[in-house]
Write a protein that holds these residues in place. Structure first.
Motif, short mmCIF file in Angstrom:
data_model
loop_
_atom_site.label_atom_id
_atom_site.label_comp_id
_atom_site.label_asym_id
_atom_site.label_seq_id
_atom_site.Cartn_x
_atom_site.Cartn_y
_atom_site.Cartn_z
N LYS A 63 -33.05 8.71 -4.75
CA LYS A 63 -34.00 8.38 -3.68
C LYS A 63 -35.32 7.89 -4.28
O LYS A 63 -35.93 6.95 -3.77
CB LYS A 63 -34.23 9.60 -2.80
N ILE A 64 -35.76 8.52 -5.36
CA ILE A 64 -37.01 8.13 -6.02
C ILE A 64 -36.87 6.72 -6.60
O ILE A 64 -37.75 5.88 -6.46
CB ILE A 64 -37.39 9.16 -7.11
N ILE A 65 -35.72 6.46 -7.25
CA ILE A 65 -35.47 5.12 -7.82
C ILE A 65 -35.45 4.07 -6.72
O ILE A 65 -36.04 3.00 -6.85
CB ILE A 65 -34.15 5.11 -8.63
N SER A 66 -34.79 4.40 -5.60
CA SER A 66 -34.71 3.47 -4.48
C SER A 66 -36.10 3.14 -3.93
O SER A 66 -36.42 1.98 -3.66
CB SER A 66 -33.82 4.07 -3.39
N GLU A 67 -36.93 4.16 -3.78
CA GLU A 67 -38.29 3.96 -3.28
C GLU A 67 -39.10 3.10 -4.25
O GLU A 67 -39.83 2.18 -3.85
CB GLU A 67 -38.97 5.32 -3.07
N PHE A 68 -38.95 3.38 -5.54
CA PHE A 68 -39.65 2.66 -6.60
C PHE A 68 -39.28 1.17 -6.57
O PHE A 68 -40.14 0.30 -6.54
CB PHE A 68 -39.26 3.29 -7.94
N LEU A 69 -37.98 0.88 -6.55
CA LEU A 69 -37.50 -0.50 -6.56
C LEU A 69 -37.87 -1.25 -5.28
O LEU A 69 -38.19 -2.44 -5.31
CB LEU A 69 -35.98 -0.54 -6.78
N THR A 70 -37.84 -0.53 -4.14
CA THR A 70 -38.21 -1.15 -2.86
C THR A 70 -39.66 -1.63 -2.89
O THR A 70 -39.97 -2.75 -2.47
CB THR A 70 -37.99 -0.16 -1.70
N LEU A 71 -40.55 -0.78 -3.42
CA LEU A 71 -41.96 -1.17 -3.52
C LEU A 71 -42.14 -2.38 -4.43
O LEU A 71 -42.89 -3.30 -4.11
CB LEU A 71 -42.80 0.01 -4.04
N LEU A 72 -41.43 -2.39 -5.57
CA LEU A 72 -41.55 -3.52 -6.51
C LEU A 72 -41.05 -4.82 -5.87
O LEU A 72 -41.65 -5.87 -6.05
CB LEU A 72 -40.77 -3.23 -7.79
N LEU A 73 -39.92 -4.74 -5.16
CA LEU A 73 -39.38 -5.93 -4.50
C LEU A 73 -40.34 -6.45 -3.43
O LEU A 73 -40.58 -7.65 -3.33
CB LEU A 73 -38.02 -5.63 -3.87
N LYS A 74 -40.89 -5.54 -2.64
CA LYS A 74 -41.85 -5.95 -1.59
C LYS A 74 -43.09 -6.59 -2.22
O LYS A 74 -43.62 -7.58 -1.70
CB LYS A 74 -42.25 -4.75 -0.74
N LEU A 75 -43.55 -6.02 -3.33
CA LEU A 75 -44.72 -6.58 -4.03
C LEU A 75 -44.40 -7.98 -4.55
O LEU A 75 -45.20 -8.90 -4.41
CB LEU A 75 -45.14 -5.66 -5.18
N GLY A 76 -43.21 -8.14 -5.15
CA GLY A 76 -42.80 -9.46 -5.66
C GLY A 76 -42.71 -10.50 -4.57
O GLY A 76 -43.16 -11.64 -4.74
N ILE A 77 -42.16 -10.12 -3.42
CA ILE A 77 -42.04 -11.05 -2.28
C ILE A 77 -43.43 -11.43 -1.76
O ILE A 77 -43.70 -12.59 -1.46
CB ILE A 77 -41.17 -10.42 -1.17
N HIS A 78 -44.31 -10.43 -1.68
CA HIS A 78 -45.69 -10.71 -1.24
C HIS A 78 -46.38 -11.68 -2.20
O HIS A 78 -47.07 -12.61 -1.77
CB HIS A 78 -46.49 -9.40 -1.15
N MET A 79 -46.18 -11.48 -3.51
CA MET A 79 -46.80 -12.36 -4.50
C MET A 79 -46.25 -13.78 -4.37
O MET A 79 -47.01 -14.75 -4.48
CB MET A 79 -46.57 -11.81 -5.91
N GLN A 80 -44.95 -13.91 -4.16
CA GLN A 80 -44.34 -15.23 -3.96
C GLN A 80 -44.99 -15.98 -2.80
O GLN A 80 -45.38 -17.15 -2.93
CB GLN A 80 -42.84 -15.07 -3.65
N LYS A 81 -45.10 -15.30 -1.66
CA LYS A 81 -45.70 -15.92 -0.47
C LYS A 81 -47.15 -16.30 -0.71
O LYS A 81 -47.60 -17.39 -0.34
CB LYS A 81 -45.61 -14.96 0.72
N THR A 82 -47.90 -15.40 -1.34
CA THR A 82 -49.33 -15.65 -1.58
C THR A 82 -49.53 -16.85 -2.49
O THR A 82 -50.37 -17.72 -2.24
CB THR A 82 -50.01 -14.40 -2.19
N TYR A 83 -48.73 -16.91 -3.59
CA TYR A 83 -48.89 -18.01 -4.54
C TYR A 83 -48.45 -19.36 -3.96
O TYR A 83 -48.90 -20.40 -4.41
CB TYR A 83 -48.15 -17.72 -5.84
N LYS A 84 -47.55 -19.34 -2.97
CA LYS A 84 -47.17 -20.60 -2.31
C LYS A 84 -48.35 -21.15 -1.51
O LYS A 84 -48.60 -22.34 -1.48
CB LYS A 84 -45.97 -20.37 -1.38
N GLU A 85 -49.07 -20.25 -0.84
CA GLU A 85 -50.23 -20.66 -0.05
C GLU A 85 -51.46 -20.92 -0.90
O GLU A 85 -52.21 -21.86 -0.68
CB GLU A 85 -50.56 -19.59 1.00
#
Length: 200
Positions: free
Chosen positions: A110-132
Protein backbone atom coordinates in the motif's frame (compact mmCIF):
# COMPACT_ATOMS: atom_id res chain seq x y z
CA UNK A 1 24.30 13.37 2.12
CA UNK A 2 26.84 16.09 1.42
CA UNK A 3 25.92 19.36 -0.30
CA UNK A 4 22.75 18.69 -2.30
CA UNK A 5 23.93 20.68 -5.31
CA UNK A 6 27.02 18.43 -5.40
CA UNK A 7 24.69 15.48 -5.94
CA UNK A 8 22.82 17.23 -8.77
CA UNK A 9 26.12 18.14 -10.44
CA UNK A 10 27.45 14.61 -9.92
CA UNK A 11 24.53 13.09 -11.82
CA UNK A 12 24.73 15.70 -14.59
CA UNK A 13 28.36 14.66 -15.18
CA UNK A 14 27.57 10.95 -14.92
CA UNK A 15 24.75 11.21 -17.47
CA UNK A 16 26.98 13.09 -19.92
CA UNK A 17 29.50 10.21 -19.73
CA UNK A 18 26.77 7.57 -20.07
CA UNK A 19 25.22 9.30 -23.08
CA UNK A 20 28.60 9.26 -24.82
CA UNK A 21 28.85 5.49 -24.37
CA UNK A 22 25.10 4.81 -24.96
CA UNK A 23 24.39 7.27 -27.75
CA UNK A 24 21.07 5.79 -28.81
CA UNK A 25 19.22 6.50 -25.57
CA UNK A 26 18.54 9.83 -23.92
CA UNK A 27 18.15 10.09 -20.14
CA UNK A 28 15.09 11.78 -18.68
CA UNK A 29 13.75 11.93 -15.15
CA UNK A 30 13.63 13.83 -11.91
CA UNK A 31 15.89 14.09 -8.87
CA UNK A 32 14.15 15.51 -5.77
CA UNK A 33 16.50 16.51 -2.95
CA UNK A 34 14.83 16.68 0.47
CA UNK A 35 16.54 17.73 3.70
CA UNK A 36 17.73 14.19 4.42
CA UNK A 37 16.35 12.01 1.61
CA UNK A 38 16.44 11.74 -2.17
CA UNK A 39 13.99 10.43 -4.77
CA UNK A 40 15.49 9.70 -8.17
CA UNK A 41 13.26 8.73 -11.10
CA UNK A 42 15.13 7.72 -14.26
CA UNK A 43 13.92 6.87 -17.76
CA UNK A 44 16.42 5.36 -20.18
CA UNK A 45 17.64 2.09 -21.68
CA UNK A 46 18.30 -0.95 -19.48
CA UNK A 47 22.05 -0.55 -20.05
CA UNK A 48 22.00 3.02 -18.74
CA UNK A 49 19.82 2.12 -15.75
CA UNK A 50 22.09 -0.79 -14.76
CA UNK A 51 25.13 1.49 -15.15
CA UNK A 52 23.56 3.98 -12.72
CA UNK A 53 22.81 1.17 -10.24
CA UNK A 54 26.41 -0.09 -10.55
CA UNK A 55 27.62 3.45 -9.89
CA UNK A 56 25.43 3.56 -6.76
CA UNK A 57 26.98 0.30 -5.59
CA UNK A 58 30.51 1.63 -6.22
CA UNK A 59 29.62 4.84 -4.41
CA UNK A 60 28.78 2.86 -1.27
CA UNK A 61 32.33 1.53 -1.11
CA UNK A 62 33.85 5.00 -1.07
CA UNK A 63 34.78 6.76 2.14
CA UNK A 64 32.85 9.91 1.27
CA UNK A 65 29.71 8.58 -0.41
CA UNK A 66 27.27 11.18 -1.72
CA UNK A 67 24.33 8.90 -0.83
CA UNK A 68 23.92 6.58 2.13
CA UNK A 69 21.80 3.40 2.12
CA UNK A 70 19.99 3.77 -1.22
CA UNK A 71 17.17 1.36 -2.11
CA UNK A 72 15.63 0.45 -5.46
CA UNK A 73 11.86 0.72 -5.59
CA UNK A 74 10.98 -0.29 -9.13
CA UNK A 75 12.58 -1.29 -12.43
CA UNK A 76 10.19 -1.45 -15.41
CA UNK A 77 10.80 -2.47 -19.02
CA UNK A 78 9.03 -1.76 -22.32
CA UNK A 79 7.18 1.33 -21.10
CA UNK A 80 5.29 2.81 -24.09
CA UNK A 81 6.09 6.48 -23.42
CA UNK A 82 8.17 8.67 -21.13
CA UNK A 83 6.77 10.74 -18.31
CA UNK A 84 9.52 13.39 -18.31
CA UNK A 85 10.87 15.52 -21.17
CA UNK A 86 14.37 15.94 -19.74
CA UNK A 87 16.40 15.14 -16.63
CA UNK A 88 16.39 17.84 -13.96
CA UNK A 89 16.80 18.20 -10.23
CA UNK A 90 15.40 20.42 -7.51
CA UNK A 91 16.22 21.09 -3.85
CA UNK A 92 13.00 20.98 -1.81
CA UNK A 93 12.48 23.08 1.29
CA UNK A 94 10.33 20.59 3.14
CA UNK A 95 10.89 19.80 6.79
CA UNK A 96 10.85 16.17 7.88
CA UNK A 97 7.78 15.13 9.82
CA UNK A 98 7.51 12.42 12.44
CA UNK A 99 6.43 9.05 11.17
CA UNK A 100 2.69 8.69 11.33
CA UNK A 101 1.75 5.72 13.55
CA UNK A 102 -0.99 4.69 11.11
CA UNK A 103 1.55 4.61 8.27
CA UNK A 104 3.86 2.26 10.17
CA UNK A 105 1.18 -0.42 10.40
CA UNK A 106 0.31 -0.29 6.69
CA UNK A 107 1.40 -3.13 4.37
CA UNK A 108 4.42 -2.26 2.23
CA UNK A 109 2.39 -2.82 -0.97
CA UNK A 110 0.00 0.00 0.00
CA UNK A 111 2.87 2.37 0.82
CA UNK A 112 4.59 1.59 -2.51
CA UNK A 113 1.30 2.12 -4.37
CA UNK A 114 0.76 5.50 -2.69
CA UNK A 115 4.37 6.51 -3.42
CA UNK A 116 4.18 5.59 -7.12
CA UNK A 117 0.74 7.21 -7.53
CA UNK A 118 2.09 10.53 -6.26
CA UNK A 119 5.12 10.32 -8.58
CA UNK A 120 2.94 9.54 -11.61
CA UNK A 121 0.56 12.41 -10.81
CA UNK A 122 3.53 14.76 -10.40
CA UNK A 123 5.00 13.63 -13.74
CA UNK A 124 1.67 14.14 -15.53
CA UNK A 125 1.31 17.60 -13.97
CA UNK A 126 4.84 18.51 -15.12
CA UNK A 127 4.07 17.30 -18.66
CA UNK A 128 0.97 19.49 -18.88
CA UNK A 129 2.72 22.52 -17.38
CA UNK A 130 5.71 22.30 -19.72
CA UNK A 131 3.42 22.03 -22.76
CA UNK A 132 1.78 25.33 -21.80
CA UNK A 133 4.87 27.03 -20.34
CA UNK A 134 8.01 25.41 -21.82
CA UNK A 135 10.46 27.73 -20.01
CA UNK A 136 8.87 27.60 -16.56
CA UNK A 137 11.48 26.71 -13.90
CA UNK A 138 11.06 23.38 -12.13
CA UNK A 139 10.97 24.99 -8.67
CA UNK A 140 7.87 27.04 -9.52
CA UNK A 141 6.18 24.00 -11.11
CA UNK A 142 6.71 22.04 -7.88
CA UNK A 143 5.68 24.97 -5.65
CA UNK A 144 2.22 24.96 -7.29
CA UNK A 145 1.46 21.35 -6.29
CA UNK A 146 2.79 20.65 -2.77
CA UNK A 147 0.14 17.91 -2.40
CA UNK A 148 1.91 15.89 -5.17
CA UNK A 149 5.32 15.95 -3.47
CA UNK A 150 5.98 12.60 -1.78
CA UNK A 151 6.10 13.18 2.01
CA UNK A 152 9.42 12.38 3.68
CA UNK A 153 7.75 10.02 6.15
CA UNK A 154 6.64 7.87 3.20
CA UNK A 155 10.24 7.72 1.96
CA UNK A 156 11.40 6.84 5.48
CA UNK A 157 8.95 3.92 5.63
CA UNK A 158 10.23 2.52 2.35
CA UNK A 159 13.87 2.87 3.33
CA UNK A 160 13.24 0.95 6.56
CA UNK A 161 11.49 -1.93 4.80
CA UNK A 162 13.43 -5.12 4.07
CA UNK A 163 11.41 -5.77 0.90
CA UNK A 164 13.31 -3.18 -1.15
CA UNK A 165 16.76 -4.13 -2.40
CA UNK A 166 19.99 -2.20 -2.05
CA UNK A 167 22.01 -1.71 -5.27
CA UNK A 168 24.38 -4.46 -4.09
CA UNK A 169 21.54 -6.96 -3.53
CA UNK A 170 19.88 -5.99 -6.80
CA UNK A 171 23.06 -6.51 -8.83
CA UNK A 172 23.85 -9.79 -7.06
CA UNK A 173 20.53 -11.13 -8.34
CA UNK A 174 20.96 -9.55 -11.79
CA UNK A 175 24.52 -10.86 -12.25
CA UNK A 176 23.78 -14.35 -10.90
CA UNK A 177 24.18 -17.07 -13.48
CA UNK A 178 20.95 -18.79 -14.44
CA UNK A 179 20.81 -22.47 -15.24
CA UNK A 180 18.40 -22.81 -18.14
CA UNK A 181 17.19 -26.20 -19.33
CA UNK A 182 16.23 -26.14 -22.99
CA UNK A 183 13.08 -27.94 -24.15
CA UNK A 184 15.25 -30.06 -26.43
CA UNK A 185 16.94 -31.51 -23.35
CA UNK A 186 13.66 -33.05 -22.20
CA UNK A 187 12.87 -36.50 -23.59
CA UNK A 188 9.54 -38.19 -23.20
CA UNK A 189 9.08 -40.90 -22.14
CA UNK A 190 11.84 -40.82 -19.57
CA UNK A 191 14.78 -42.86 -20.82
CA UNK A 192 15.38 -46.06 -18.87
CA UNK A 193 18.40 -48.26 -18.80
CA UNK A 194 17.49 -51.28 -20.89
CA UNK A 195 18.87 -54.56 -19.66
CA UNK A 196 19.72 -57.27 -22.18
CA UNK A 197 16.94 -59.82 -22.51
CA UNK A 198 17.64 -62.98 -20.55
CA UNK A 199 16.92 -66.22 -22.29
CA UNK A 200 16.08 -69.53 -20.74
Amino acid sequence: MVDKKDLGGYYENLFQKLQCSHQAEGITGLLLLYSSHVIHVLESSSDVLYSVIRDLKDMQQQERALLLEPKILLMSHNIPSRLFQQWEYNVLNITAERLDDTLQGEPIEKIISEFLTLLLKLGIHMQKTYKEFPNKPLSSVLDNVPELIVPQELIECLLKSNELLTPHQFLDIYDASISVIMDSEFVWPKPEHLLPETRK
